[in-house]
Design a protein around this motif. Structure first.
Motif, PDB file in Angstrom:
ATOM      1  N   ILE A 192      -1.393  -2.942  -2.591  1.00 50.96           N
ATOM      2  CA  ILE A 192      -2.363  -2.367  -1.611  1.00 50.96           C
ATOM      3  C   ILE A 192      -2.086  -1.807  -0.359  1.00 50.96           C
ATOM      4  O   ILE A 192      -2.413  -0.440   0.297  1.00 50.96           O
ATOM      5  CB  ILE A 192      -3.696  -3.550  -1.379  1.00 50.96           C
ATOM      6  CG1 ILE A 192      -4.210  -4.310  -2.606  1.00 50.96           C
ATOM      7  CG2 ILE A 192      -4.539  -3.258  -0.422  1.00 50.96           C
ATOM      8  CD1 ILE A 192      -4.964  -5.585  -1.709  1.00 50.96           C
ATOM      9  N   ILE A 193      -1.260  -2.642   0.597  1.00 48.45           N
ATOM     10  CA  ILE A 193      -0.323  -1.530   1.478  1.00 48.45           C
ATOM     11  C   ILE A 193       0.254  -0.229   0.407  1.00 48.45           C
ATOM     12  O   ILE A 193       0.187   0.491   1.725  1.00 48.45           O
ATOM     13  CB  ILE A 193       0.913  -2.637   2.201  1.00 48.45           C
ATOM     14  CG1 ILE A 193      -0.059  -4.054   2.617  1.00 48.45           C
ATOM     15  CG2 ILE A 193       0.978  -1.605   2.849  1.00 48.45           C
ATOM     16  CD1 ILE A 193       1.062  -4.471   3.322  1.00 48.45           C
ATOM     17  N   THR A 194       0.703  -0.201   0.252  1.00 54.55           N
ATOM     18  CA  THR A 194       1.527   1.083  -0.730  1.00 54.55           C
ATOM     19  C   THR A 194       0.705   1.566  -1.082  1.00 54.55           C
ATOM     20  O   THR A 194       0.921   2.971  -1.995  1.00 54.55           O
ATOM     21  CB  THR A 194       3.009   1.025  -1.335  1.00 54.55           C
ATOM     22  OG1 THR A 194       1.726   0.282  -2.767  1.00 54.55           O
ATOM     23  CG2 THR A 194       3.882  -0.162  -1.008  1.00 54.55           C
ATOM     24  N   SER A 195      -0.804   1.632  -1.692  1.00 50.62           N
ATOM     25  CA  SER A 195      -1.745   2.410  -2.300  1.00 50.62           C
ATOM     26  C   SER A 195      -1.932   3.423  -1.113  1.00 50.62           C
ATOM     27  O   SER A 195      -3.550   4.684  -0.874  1.00 50.62           O
ATOM     28  CB  SER A 195      -2.635   1.887  -2.820  1.00 50.62           C
ATOM     29  OG  SER A 195      -3.194   1.555  -1.174  1.00 50.62           O
ATOM     30  N   ILE A 240       4.733  -2.770   8.098  1.00 52.09           N
ATOM     31  CA  ILE A 240       3.498  -3.644   7.951  1.00 52.09           C
ATOM     32  C   ILE A 240       2.830  -5.011   8.025  1.00 52.09           C
ATOM     33  O   ILE A 240       2.067  -5.358   8.541  1.00 52.09           O
ATOM     34  CB  ILE A 240       2.246  -2.348   7.740  1.00 52.09           C
ATOM     35  CG1 ILE A 240       2.452  -1.346   8.116  1.00 52.09           C
ATOM     36  CG2 ILE A 240       0.695  -2.967   7.867  1.00 52.09           C
ATOM     37  CD1 ILE A 240       2.508  -0.802   9.123  1.00 52.09           C
ATOM     38  N   LEU A 241       3.527  -5.267   6.581  1.00 54.23           N
ATOM     39  CA  LEU A 241       2.924  -6.881   6.821  1.00 54.23           C
ATOM     40  C   LEU A 241       3.878  -7.425   7.334  1.00 54.23           C
ATOM     41  O   LEU A 241       3.040  -9.013   7.542  1.00 54.23           O
ATOM     42  CB  LEU A 241       3.065  -6.737   5.069  1.00 54.23           C
ATOM     43  CG  LEU A 241       3.087  -8.442   4.194  1.00 54.23           C
ATOM     44  CD1 LEU A 241       1.111  -8.533   4.254  1.00 54.23           C
ATOM     45  CD2 LEU A 241       3.744  -8.381   3.309  1.00 54.23           C
ATOM     46  N   ALA A 242       4.597  -7.038   7.646  1.00 55.07           N
ATOM     47  CA  ALA A 242       5.217  -7.933   7.989  1.00 55.07           C
ATOM     48  C   ALA A 242       4.750  -8.434  10.137  1.00 55.07           C
ATOM     49  O   ALA A 242       4.822  -9.727  10.168  1.00 55.07           O
ATOM     50  CB  ALA A 242       6.600  -8.210   9.305  1.00 55.07           C
ATOM     51  N   CYS A 280      -9.365   0.656   8.105  1.00 60.15           N
ATOM     52  CA  CYS A 280      -9.236   1.182   6.228  1.00 60.15           C
ATOM     53  C   CYS A 280      -8.008   0.031   6.072  1.00 60.15           C
ATOM     54  O   CYS A 280      -8.364  -0.643   4.299  1.00 60.15           O
ATOM     55  CB  CYS A 280      -8.787   2.312   5.455  1.00 60.15           C
ATOM     56  SG  CYS A 280      -9.214   4.399   6.445  1.00 60.15           S
ATOM     57  N   LEU A 281      -7.050  -0.078   6.149  1.00 61.38           N
ATOM     58  CA  LEU A 281      -6.314  -1.013   6.507  1.00 61.38           C
ATOM     59  C   LEU A 281      -6.687  -2.724   6.378  1.00 61.38           C
ATOM     60  O   LEU A 281      -6.936  -3.710   5.187  1.00 61.38           O
ATOM     61  CB  LEU A 281      -5.117  -1.174   6.823  1.00 61.38           C
ATOM     62  CG  LEU A 281      -3.881  -2.101   6.191  1.00 61.38           C
ATOM     63  CD1 LEU A 281      -3.679  -1.994   5.073  1.00 61.38           C
ATOM     64  CD2 LEU A 281      -2.465  -1.945   7.805  1.00 61.38           C
ATOM     65  N   ARG A 339      -9.454  -7.234  -1.316  1.00 65.27           N
ATOM     66  CA  ARG A 339      -8.668  -6.816  -1.817  1.00 65.27           C
ATOM     67  C   ARG A 339      -8.551  -5.896  -3.099  1.00 65.27           C
ATOM     68  O   ARG A 339      -8.975  -5.619  -4.061  1.00 65.27           O
ATOM     69  CB  ARG A 339      -8.708  -8.080  -2.529  1.00 65.27           C
ATOM     70  CG  ARG A 339      -8.556  -9.057  -1.925  1.00 65.27           C
ATOM     71  CD  ARG A 339      -7.318 -10.194  -1.478  1.00 65.27           C
ATOM     72  NE  ARG A 339      -5.803  -9.413  -2.325  1.00 65.27           N
ATOM     73  CZ  ARG A 339      -5.047  -9.241  -1.542  1.00 65.27           C
ATOM     74  NH1 ARG A 339      -4.634  -9.335  -0.678  1.00 65.27           N
ATOM     75  NH2 ARG A 339      -3.916  -9.365  -2.735  1.00 65.27           N
ATOM     76  N   ILE A 340      -9.039  -4.619  -2.207  1.00 68.43           N
ATOM     77  CA  ILE A 340      -9.007  -3.026  -2.995  1.00 68.43           C
ATOM     78  C   ILE A 340      -8.180  -2.099  -2.562  1.00 68.43           C
ATOM     79  O   ILE A 340      -7.505  -2.033  -1.535  1.00 68.43           O
ATOM     80  CB  ILE A 340     -10.597  -2.262  -3.000  1.00 68.43           C
ATOM     81  CG1 ILE A 340     -10.992  -2.339  -0.946  1.00 68.43           C
ATOM     82  CG2 ILE A 340     -11.607  -2.974  -3.386  1.00 68.43           C
ATOM     83  CD1 ILE A 340     -11.741  -1.985  -1.293  1.00 68.43           C
ATOM     84  N   PRO A 341      -7.818  -1.431  -3.299  1.00 72.72           N
ATOM     85  CA  PRO A 341      -6.391  -0.069  -3.114  1.00 72.72           C
ATOM     86  C   PRO A 341      -7.474   0.782  -1.812  1.00 72.72           C
ATOM     87  O   PRO A 341      -8.689   1.014  -1.927  1.00 72.72           O
ATOM     88  CB  PRO A 341      -6.245   0.449  -4.086  1.00 72.72           C
ATOM     89  CG  PRO A 341      -7.659  -0.467  -5.073  1.00 72.72           C
ATOM     90  CD  PRO A 341      -8.094  -1.552  -4.988  1.00 72.72           C
ATOM     91  N   TYR A 342      -6.607   1.317  -0.987  1.00 72.40           N
ATOM     92  CA  TYR A 342      -6.726   2.982  -0.880  1.00 72.40           C
ATOM     93  C   TYR A 342      -7.660   3.432  -1.473  1.00 72.40           C
ATOM     94  O   TYR A 342      -7.143   3.748  -2.903  1.00 72.40           O
ATOM     95  CB  TYR A 342      -5.818   3.417   0.054  1.00 72.40           C
ATOM     96  CG  TYR A 342      -5.632   4.738   0.834  1.00 72.40           C
ATOM     97  CD1 TYR A 342      -6.792   4.311   1.796  1.00 72.40           C
ATOM     98  CD2 TYR A 342      -5.452   5.785   0.188  1.00 72.40           C
ATOM     99  CE1 TYR A 342      -6.651   5.945   2.751  1.00 72.40           C
ATOM    100  CE2 TYR A 342      -5.979   7.503   0.908  1.00 72.40           C
ATOM    101  CZ  TYR A 342      -6.486   6.946   2.008  1.00 72.40           C
ATOM    102  OH  TYR A 342      -6.597   7.803   2.920  1.00 72.40           O
TER     103      TYR A 342
END
Length: 412
Positions: A277-280, A292-294, A384-385, A392-395
């Motif tokens: 999701i994050i890398t999308s 970002i996740l950290a 958006c993030l 639980r959806i991608p960008y």
């Protein structure tokens, strides 16, 4: 009555204070920073009503360390209180501004007794996210150390070997480039560099790992290093060359640490469910996504709405209003690591996302400077993030930056 606990921590001992609902101190102690001290603390909490159904909340001025990790493992709510906030509360209990470890522990316990609703417990992140946070922060620190080491070496070379700096001024990585470090190790002074032959320079380039354009690179370096330049006296030049080698060893170690930690961070990040999701998002790769996740974590109850995340990252502005005075300014108190990755993220996104580029251009046309326009775009991305991670959806580009429909001409 409800009992709260305050811990004033130190490197080798911790002061404990327990207060009841009326603010009366019911227990105080000093424990050591080891397993014996932890057991003494747990026994003290149990004696005053701590149990599985009614855990005693704990306030402490840090979110790290073995003591905090062990308390969190027991399921007790732990509140990390900002030291500056604790200092303001201390003035309510001691107008004379006296200070002691016992007083600080009592103040922390009273903070939870009176204003517990104004603070949040430490997030319940998974073990994997905690591991990613350790690696990502260490890698970011290594990058900062690498930059500092490169700046020290650059400043030193400017004093006696400007020709070497000219050889790599157009190279993106500068002195951190493998060829630059390998060449400086082989020729730390202008005299040594001028004696290098084409064969030796080709060998240097090959040792640095380059596989293409070796002849051209060797000729380019030889032409620059042969140019006349200002020189220090011979003995001084040799001494400065020895110093350059010492600084180079520090830079080599920083580069190796940054690369090793980057690989470990990416490997751990890509095993997390939120990675896809994050890398999308445009502009986010595995390493920046790990940072970002950290900082955001995977405890979705931590930020109930996007506003909390934006304020935490420093993307949301601060409004100061008093009477007829109104000022809106950039937020200074924020998560500095999350704010740092935000500028990298948005800088990459404006070249990868048409919507992000259009949003940035609109802010610039409205009068924002570059950093302010980036911060506004970062604010938009964080919203958006939060939405994507919660659902639980991608960008999706069209959802994040919807295009306005063109108004049709009205018939006369």
């Amino acid at each position: 009555m409800a009992v709260t606990c305050g811990i004033d921590w130190a490197s080798d001992h911790h002061d404990i204070a327990l207060v009841d609902g009326e603010g009366v101190i019911v227990a105080k102690a000093r424990i050591t920073d080891d397993l014996t001290g932890l057991n003494a603390l747990l026994e003290l909490l149990t004696t005053h009503g701590d149990g599985p159904d009614t855990p005693i909340p704990v306030a402490i001025e840090t979110s790290r360390g073995l003591l905090v990790a062990c308390l969190r493992a027991t399921g007790r709510p732990v509140y990390a209180i900002n030291p500056m906030a604790a200092a303001r509360y201390r003035e309510r209990h001691a107008v004379s501004r006296k200070k002691s470890d016992h007083l600080d522990a009592t103040v922390l316990a009273n903070i939870l007794r009176t204003d517990r609703g104004a603070f949040r417990t430490l997030p319940s992140d998974t073990e994997l996210v905690k591991a990613i946070a350790v690696l990502a922060r260490a890698q970011q620190d290594a990058v900062w150390d690498r930059t500092q080491a490169a700046n020290k070496l650059r400043s030193h070379l400017r004093e006696y070997f400007p020709g070497f700096l000219a050889s790599f001024e157009s190279v993106r990585e500068g002195l951190c480039h493998p060829v630059a470090r390998e060449l400086l190790a082989a020729a730390p002074t202008p005299e040594n560099a001028a004696r290098l032959t084409r064969t030796q320079l080709r060998a240097v380039v090959r040792r640095a790992g380059r596989q293409r354009g070796i002849e051209a690179e060797a000729d380019r370096l030889r032409e620059i290093l042969k140019r006349p330049q200002m020189r220090q006296p011979p003995l001084v030049e040799q001494a400065m060359g020895r110093q350059a080698r010492a600084l180079l060893r520090q830079l080599d170690a920083a580069c190796a640490s940054a690369d090793d930690l980057a690989a470990a961070t990416v490997e751990a990040f890509e095993t997390h469910p939120d990675a896809t999701i994050i890398t999308s998002f445009p502009g986010l790769g595995s390493l920046s996504g790990a940072r970002i996740l950290a900082e955001v974590g995977d405890d979705r109850s931590r930020f109930e709405d996007p506003k909390g995340l934006k304020a935490f990252a420093g993307a949301a502005p601060v409004t100061r209003a008093s009477g007829k005075s109104l000022a809106v300014m950039a937020r200074k108190v924020k998560n500095q690591r999350l704010a740092a990755v935000g500028y990298v993220w948005t800088f990459s996104a404006i070249t990868a996302s048409p919507g992000a580029r259009a949003h940035y251009d609109r802010r610039r046309e409205a009068g924002d400077r570059h950093s302010a326009a980036q911060r506004n775009l970062y604010n938009r991305f964080l919203g958006c993030l939060h939405h994507c991670l919660t659902n639980r959806i991608p960008y999706d580009e069209t959802t994040a930056f919807p295009t306005k429909p063109i108004a049709s001409a009205v018939a006369a």
